[in-house]
Enzyme design. Structure first.
Site, mmCIF file in Angstrom:
data_model
loop_
_atom_site.group_PDB
_atom_site.id
_atom_site.type_symbol
_atom_site.label_atom_id
_atom_site.label_comp_id
_atom_site.label_asym_id
_atom_site.label_seq_id
_atom_site.Cartn_x
_atom_site.Cartn_y
_atom_site.Cartn_z
ATOM 1 N N CYS A 264 -6.036 9.297 -4.932
ATOM 2 C CA CYS A 264 -5.205 9.299 -3.718
ATOM 3 C C CYS A 264 -6.090 9.282 -2.466
ATOM 4 O O CYS A 264 -6.960 10.145 -2.299
ATOM 5 C CB CYS A 264 -4.297 10.521 -3.693
ATOM 6 S SG CYS A 264 -3.253 10.509 -2.231
ATOM 7 N N PRO B 291 2.158 5.749 -10.603
ATOM 8 C CA PRO B 291 2.694 6.920 -9.904
ATOM 9 C C PRO B 291 2.710 6.631 -8.413
ATOM 10 O O PRO B 291 1.710 6.155 -7.863
ATOM 11 C CB PRO B 291 1.676 8.024 -10.234
ATOM 12 C CG PRO B 291 0.412 7.317 -10.583
ATOM 13 C CD PRO B 291 0.801 5.966 -11.119
ATOM 14 N N MET B 292 3.847 6.871 -7.773
ATOM 15 C CA MET B 292 3.922 6.654 -6.314
ATOM 16 C C MET B 292 4.704 7.811 -5.703
ATOM 17 O O MET B 292 5.928 7.907 -5.871
ATOM 18 C CB MET B 292 4.617 5.315 -6.007
ATOM 19 C CG MET B 292 3.767 4.100 -6.321
ATOM 20 S SD MET B 292 4.615 2.555 -5.906
ATOM 21 C CE MET B 292 5.750 2.390 -7.280
ATOM 22 N N SER B 293 3.986 8.681 -4.999
ATOM 23 C CA SER B 293 4.643 9.833 -4.384
ATOM 24 C C SER B 293 5.709 9.354 -3.419
ATOM 25 O O SER B 293 5.467 8.453 -2.617
ATOM 26 C CB SER B 293 3.623 10.676 -3.607
ATOM 27 O OG SER B 293 2.692 11.202 -4.508
ATOM 28 N N LYS C 286 -6.933 8.790 -13.329
ATOM 29 C CA LYS C 286 -6.719 7.607 -12.489
ATOM 30 C C LYS C 286 -7.669 7.697 -11.293
ATOM 31 O O LYS C 286 -7.718 8.717 -10.610
ATOM 32 C CB LYS C 286 -5.273 7.549 -12.009
ATOM 33 C CG LYS C 286 -4.954 6.361 -11.122
ATOM 34 C CD LYS C 286 -3.452 6.163 -11.043
ATOM 35 C CE LYS C 286 -3.053 5.015 -10.148
ATOM 36 N NZ LYS C 286 -3.094 5.341 -8.723
ATOM 37 N N GLY D 39 2.519 -1.051 -9.109
ATOM 38 C CA GLY D 39 3.058 -0.102 -8.144
ATOM 39 C C GLY D 39 3.987 -0.756 -7.145
ATOM 40 O O GLY D 39 5.182 -0.948 -7.403
ATOM 41 N N ARG D 40 3.425 -1.158 -6.020
ATOM 42 C CA ARG D 40 4.264 -1.587 -4.893
ATOM 43 C C ARG D 40 5.193 -2.741 -5.218
ATOM 44 O O ARG D 40 6.299 -2.820 -4.676
ATOM 45 C CB ARG D 40 3.363 -1.944 -3.695
ATOM 46 C CG ARG D 40 2.719 -0.703 -3.069
ATOM 47 C CD ARG D 40 1.569 -1.057 -2.182
ATOM 48 N NE ARG D 40 0.497 -1.694 -2.943
ATOM 49 C CZ ARG D 40 -0.542 -2.310 -2.410
ATOM 50 N NH1 ARG D 40 -0.649 -2.380 -1.104
ATOM 51 N NH2 ARG D 40 -1.472 -2.854 -3.178
ATOM 52 N N ASN E 110 -5.409 -1.782 -12.278
ATOM 53 C CA ASN E 110 -4.366 -1.601 -11.261
ATOM 54 C C ASN E 110 -4.797 -2.186 -9.923
ATOM 55 O O ASN E 110 -5.964 -2.123 -9.557
ATOM 56 C CB ASN E 110 -4.080 -0.080 -11.135
ATOM 57 C CG ASN E 110 -3.210 0.286 -9.952
ATOM 58 O OD1 ASN E 110 -3.614 1.093 -9.114
ATOM 59 N ND2 ASN E 110 -2.040 -0.284 -9.868
ATOM 60 N N GLY E 111 -3.812 -2.743 -9.237
ATOM 61 C CA GLY E 111 -4.025 -3.242 -7.882
ATOM 62 C C GLY E 111 -3.591 -4.675 -7.734
ATOM 63 O O GLY E 111 -4.111 -5.575 -8.382
HETATM 64 C C1 FMN Z 1 3.924 5.033 -1.616
HETATM 65 C C2 FMN Z 1 2.785 5.189 -2.583
HETATM 66 C C3 FMN Z 1 2.570 6.415 -3.181
HETATM 67 C C4 FMN Z 1 1.521 6.576 -4.093
HETATM 68 N N1 FMN Z 1 1.358 7.780 -4.718
HETATM 69 C C5 FMN Z 1 0.428 7.915 -5.693
HETATM 70 C C6 FMN Z 1 0.333 9.103 -6.471
HETATM 71 O O1 FMN Z 1 1.110 10.074 -6.313
HETATM 72 N N2 FMN Z 1 -0.645 9.161 -7.413
HETATM 73 C C7 FMN Z 1 -1.514 8.120 -7.639
HETATM 74 O O2 FMN Z 1 -2.383 8.200 -8.506
HETATM 75 N N3 FMN Z 1 -1.431 6.960 -6.923
HETATM 76 C C8 FMN Z 1 -0.476 6.842 -5.989
HETATM 77 N N4 FMN Z 1 -0.348 5.654 -5.329
HETATM 78 C C9 FMN Z 1 -1.216 4.527 -5.693
HETATM 79 C C10 FMN Z 1 -0.561 3.662 -6.765
HETATM 80 O O3 FMN Z 1 -0.397 4.376 -7.967
HETATM 81 C C11 FMN Z 1 -1.400 2.385 -7.052
HETATM 82 O O4 FMN Z 1 -2.671 2.793 -7.473
HETATM 83 C C12 FMN Z 1 -1.552 1.497 -5.820
HETATM 84 O O5 FMN Z 1 -0.314 1.333 -5.151
HETATM 85 C C13 FMN Z 1 -2.126 0.120 -6.191
HETATM 86 O O6 FMN Z 1 -1.270 -0.577 -7.060
HETATM 87 P P1 FMN Z 1 -0.300 -1.766 -6.539
HETATM 88 O O7 FMN Z 1 -1.156 -2.770 -5.846
HETATM 89 O O8 FMN Z 1 0.357 -2.288 -7.779
HETATM 90 O O9 FMN Z 1 0.678 -1.125 -5.578
HETATM 91 C C14 FMN Z 1 0.675 5.481 -4.404
HETATM 92 C C15 FMN Z 1 0.896 4.253 -3.780
HETATM 93 C C16 FMN Z 1 1.942 4.091 -2.896
HETATM 94 C C17 FMN Z 1 2.164 2.746 -2.267
#
Ligand code: FMN
Length: 334
Positions: A108, A24-26, A147, A232-233, A208-209
């Site tokens: 978050c 999830p990424m807002s 999460k 995510g990213r 995750n990460g």
């Molecule tokens: C722009 C953005 C928005 C995010 N919004 C949420 C969210 O709404 N809910 C949530 O649980 N995590 C949110 N995250 C965290 C991601 O779900 C994830 O845990 C984090 O980016 C690490 O994973 P990655 O290294 O694959 O990016 C957000 C991350 C980013 C970069």
């Protein structure tokens, strides 16, 4: 490296067909983005976090965040909030709107979220986090997932404690991002720490990460022993990536990345869907970051980006898309 044995992941009545989840990424993983990721074969997509209070007010933003495309797989809606009763009510509403899984956000790190004692702030308030989980589990029939991060800071990494409580109160799946709240996104995700959480619980766990490739995913699964990975990213500008990773984990084969023309057509669809969802003005504004990601490293993209960043006129963008497509065709594949 060999593929791991392919098996769908069952969470109560819900079946996740493979071992890769879109994070999830807002502001990023809205309906158009999730639709694309699902089309390329990710096993599960999760809504952007929806604030429970806003949801109960039926705000336009929260209603939009709960929209799922047909065929996107199980509908998982993520809730954030600090009042157990309101979280329970919001969960019921989300189920009425089609949620098959309810995810609770304890991860978050954003200041404005933490200030409201929600998101990762709840890792510092285990009694309240427990009440929230109980209220949500008690309010809905569908599986509830959580999460979280590894903890608030390096001195208080309590994900194991919280995960055990979660399991005890009936949470059916956990996701752990291998950073603390105070890390925000700095440093590297601690997959070894996630392994400790996985060891402690018996519900499925998603790691995750910092997973950016199929190799990373395999290595993360091996290190953590997790049941699935969440990306995510690395999917920004590459909504096909989580599906490609799922394909690799299932078969050991690597799919080719889309060529320039294919990327052009994915980008166009994404932009058009955003204009449909938000209206032209907001859609174009929100799409700019995606366009920047799609075009990272693409030769000759600067002019296209420049036009899109300076107009809100769909006709101008449509014209520029055609010009850019012709240029991409001339450049050939890749
Ligand atoms: C722009 C953005 C928005 C995010 N919004 C949420 C969210 O709404 N809910 C949530 O649980 N995590 C949110 N995250 C965290 C991601 O779900 C994830 O845990 C984090 O980016 C690490 O994973 P990655 O290294 O694959 O990016 C957000 C991350 C980013 C970069």
């Amino acid at each position: 490296m060999s593929a791991i044995e392919y098996q769908p992941l069952g969470i109560g009545p819900v079946t996740i067909p493979n071992r890769v989840v879109l994070a999830p990424m807002s502001g990023v993983s809205d309906l158009p983005f999730r639709k694309l990721a699902a089309r390329y074969g990710v096993g599960l997509v999760v809504s952007e976090m929806v604030a429970s209070k806003e949801m109960l007010r039926e705000s336009r933003q929260s209603a939009r965040r709960m929209l799922f495309a047909e065929g996107s797989g199980p509908v998982s809606i993520q809730l954030a909030g600090t009042e157990p009763e309101i979280m329970g009510e919001a969960a019921k509403l989300a189920v009425d709107r089609g949620a098959e899984l309810i995810d609770i956000n304890f991860g978050c790190p954003a200041k404005k979220v933490v200030r409201k004692a929600t998101g990762s702030a709840l890792m510092r308030d285990v009694p309240l986090a427990t009440e929230i989980m109980k209220a949500v589990v008690g309010a809905v029939e569908v599986p509830v997932t959580v999460k979280m991060r590894t903890g608030w800071d390096m001195h208080t990494r309590n994900a194991v404690e919280l995960a055990l409580i979660a399991e005890d109160v009936g949470v059916q799946m956990l996701t752990v991002h291998g950073r603390t709240r105070c890390d925000f996104y700095t440093g590297t995700a601690d997959w070894n720490f996630i392994a400790g959480v996985k060891d402690a619980v018996s519900v499925p766990l998603i790691a995750n990460g910092d997973i950016r490739s199929a190799e990373d995913a395999l290595s993360c699964l091996n290190t953590t022993g997790a049941d699935a990975v969440m990306i995510g990213r690395a999917a920004q500008g590459r909504p096909w990536l989580p599906g490609d990773v799922a394909h690799y984990l299932a078969t050991g084969e690597k799919r080719e990345e889309p060529d320039l023309l294919q990327r052009w057509s994915i980008m166009r669809e994404h932009l058009e869907d955003m204009m449909t969802l938000y209206g032209a003005n907001v859609g174009i504004r929100n799409a700019r970051k995606h366009i920047g990601w799609y075009l990272t490293g693409v030769p000759g993209a600067a002019e296209f980006r420049n036009v899109v960043n300076n107009t809100l006129d769909p006709a101008v963008i449509a014209q520029e898309l055609v010009r850019f497509r012709e240029m991409s065709a001339l450049a050939g594949s890749r």
